[in-house]
Design a protein around this motif. Structure first.
Motif, PDB file in Angstrom:
ATOM      1  N   ALA A   1       2.577  -5.372   4.370  1.00 34.97           N
ATOM      2  CA  ALA A   1       2.796  -4.475   5.497  1.00 34.97           C
ATOM      3  C   ALA A   1       2.772  -2.981   5.172  1.00 34.97           C
ATOM      4  CB  ALA A   1       3.909  -4.615   6.379  1.00 34.97           C
ATOM      5  N   ALA A   2       3.340  -2.710   4.295  1.00 33.38           N
ATOM      6  CA  ALA A   2       3.503  -1.346   3.376  1.00 33.38           C
ATOM      7  C   ALA A   2       2.306  -0.821   3.007  1.00 33.38           C
ATOM      8  CB  ALA A   2       4.602  -1.116   2.292  1.00 33.38           C
ATOM      9  N   ILE A   3       1.296  -1.665   2.277  1.00 37.23           N
ATOM     10  CA  ILE A   3      -0.108  -1.392   1.802  1.00 37.23           C
ATOM     11  C   ILE A   3      -0.967  -0.971   3.275  1.00 37.23           C
ATOM     12  CG2 ILE A   3      -1.925  -2.167   0.805  1.00 37.23           C
ATOM     13  CD1 ILE A   3      -0.046  -3.978  -1.088  1.00 37.23           C
ATOM     14  N   MET A   4      -0.814  -1.899   4.218  1.00 36.29           N
ATOM     15  CA  MET A   4      -1.546  -1.619   5.466  1.00 36.29           C
ATOM     16  C   MET A   4      -1.207  -0.371   6.075  1.00 36.29           C
ATOM     17  SD  MET A   4      -1.239  -5.483   6.967  1.00 36.29           S
ATOM     18  CE  MET A   4      -1.929  -5.126   8.360  1.00 36.29           C
ATOM     19  N   ALA A   5       0.103  -0.015   5.875  1.00 35.10           N
ATOM     20  CA  ALA A   5       0.644   1.460   6.523  1.00 35.10           C
ATOM     21  C   ALA A   5       0.151   2.509   5.916  1.00 35.10           C
ATOM     22  CB  ALA A   5       2.027   1.322   6.734  1.00 35.10           C
TER      23      ALA A   5
END
Length: 321
Positions: free
Chosen positions: A288-292
């Motif tokens: 999720a952090a990468i996607m953000a």
């Protein structure tokens, strides 16, 4: 109590070796392509109780005397440490009483029972269940195995970091680690920074009730309100009198970032659609952090997929939304 050092983590690795799985490093080509980075995954959800927690629980149990084990053990848990301690205790012939709050999902309660633990549901949140647990320790003379603020538990969790290093993978720039009380992040950071200080070790939490994130920001342990979240395994406070994980993370972790509920759900869907892997909300926060786009990526990024203990109906509902 031992210190939290790489030497102690190496001892823990030898101690728990026959009780845990050495999880592989996965190279998910489809997911990497969709995210536009060189991604690696460490699937700790493959452990016996469905999360990395068996590492710390088993190290703590094996570090006790036989007399201490025979008195029984107890803990408070936001969901994954409880079944891990129950499992470790069962394997070593001890009794485990697991205190859970009313926020813990039913499937995680069942996981404790399945692994031989005695469940006590008490308290509106993790903090209240911990208070009850400490009363048991004092009044019934049983041994506490804290879910994170215990050097044996931290060093057991740190064996994840040793396994990552043992693969001798070139160009790992960053390791993304789910963080709640901080046992996994403190352990991995200690192991990795001891050998490869340039690898960034970053904690990731949900936005709802991120105690370690707020504590690091405040430069001291602070309490936050525990809230319902899809990353329920990351719930609970680190404790105002935190002895071990806060200072270790403050010293060694490069950053802690947070992600919102919708991103976590999107990451769950993406991990499943791309690689066929089923993880819980806490296990998906790194992706999720990468996607953000919350971190600059310079080389290979490794996400620790910490657990898979999500209710089937909840998982399917997320997939279908």
């Amino acid at each position: 109590m031992p210190e939290i050092t790489c030497a102690e983590i190496e001892k823990a690795h030898e101690r728990i070796g026959k009780y845990i799985k050495k999880t592989p490093i996965l190279t998910p080509s489809t997911l990497s392509k969709k995210l536009g980075i060189d991604l690696l995954l460490k699937p700790e959800f493959l452990q016996e109780t469905g999360s990395f927690k068996i590492r710390g629980a088993m190290n703590a149990m094996l570090s006790m005397s036989g007399k201490e084990r025979n008195q029984g053990v107890t803990t408070a848990s936001s969901g994954n440490h409880g079944p891990a301690l129950a499992c470790a205790a069962r394997k070593l012939g001890a009794e485990a009483t697991i205190c859970l709050s009313k926020l813990v999902p039913e499937n995680k309660i069942e996981n404790v029972v399945k692994n031989g633990g005695k469940v006590q549901i008490i308290g509106k949140d993790y903090d209240e269940s911990l208070e009850h647990c400490l009363d048991l320790v004092e009044n019934k003379n049983i041994k506490l195995v804290h879910p994170f603020d215990d050097p044996h538990v931290v060093c057991g969790a740190g064996t994840v970091g040793l396994e990552i290093l043992d693969e001798n993978i070139d160009d790992i720039d960053c390791i993304l680690v789910p963080v709640s009380g901080g046992g996994l992040l403190a352990g991995i950071a200690t192991a990795v920074k001891s050998y490869k200080s340039k690898i960034r070790v970053i904690g990731v939490s949900m936005e709802r009730g991120a105690s370690m994130f707020e504590s690091i920001k405040a430069k001291k342990p602070v309490n936050v309100k525990e809230q319902e979240t899809i990353a329920d395994a990351l719930g609970g406070n680190i404790g105002l009198h935190n002895q071990w994980t806060f200072e270790t993370i403050q010293k060694l972790a490069d950053d802690i970032i947070t992600v919102n509920e919708n991103l976590i759900k999107s990451a769950l869907r993406l991990i499943h659609s791309s690689e066929g892997l089923e993880v819980e909300g806490a296990g998906a926060v790194g992706v999720a952090a990468i996607m953000a786009s919350k971190l600059p990526v310079k080389g290979k990024t490794l996400c620790v997929l910490s657990g898979k203990n999500i209710a089937r109906e909840t998982f399917l509902k997320i997939l279908n939304n």
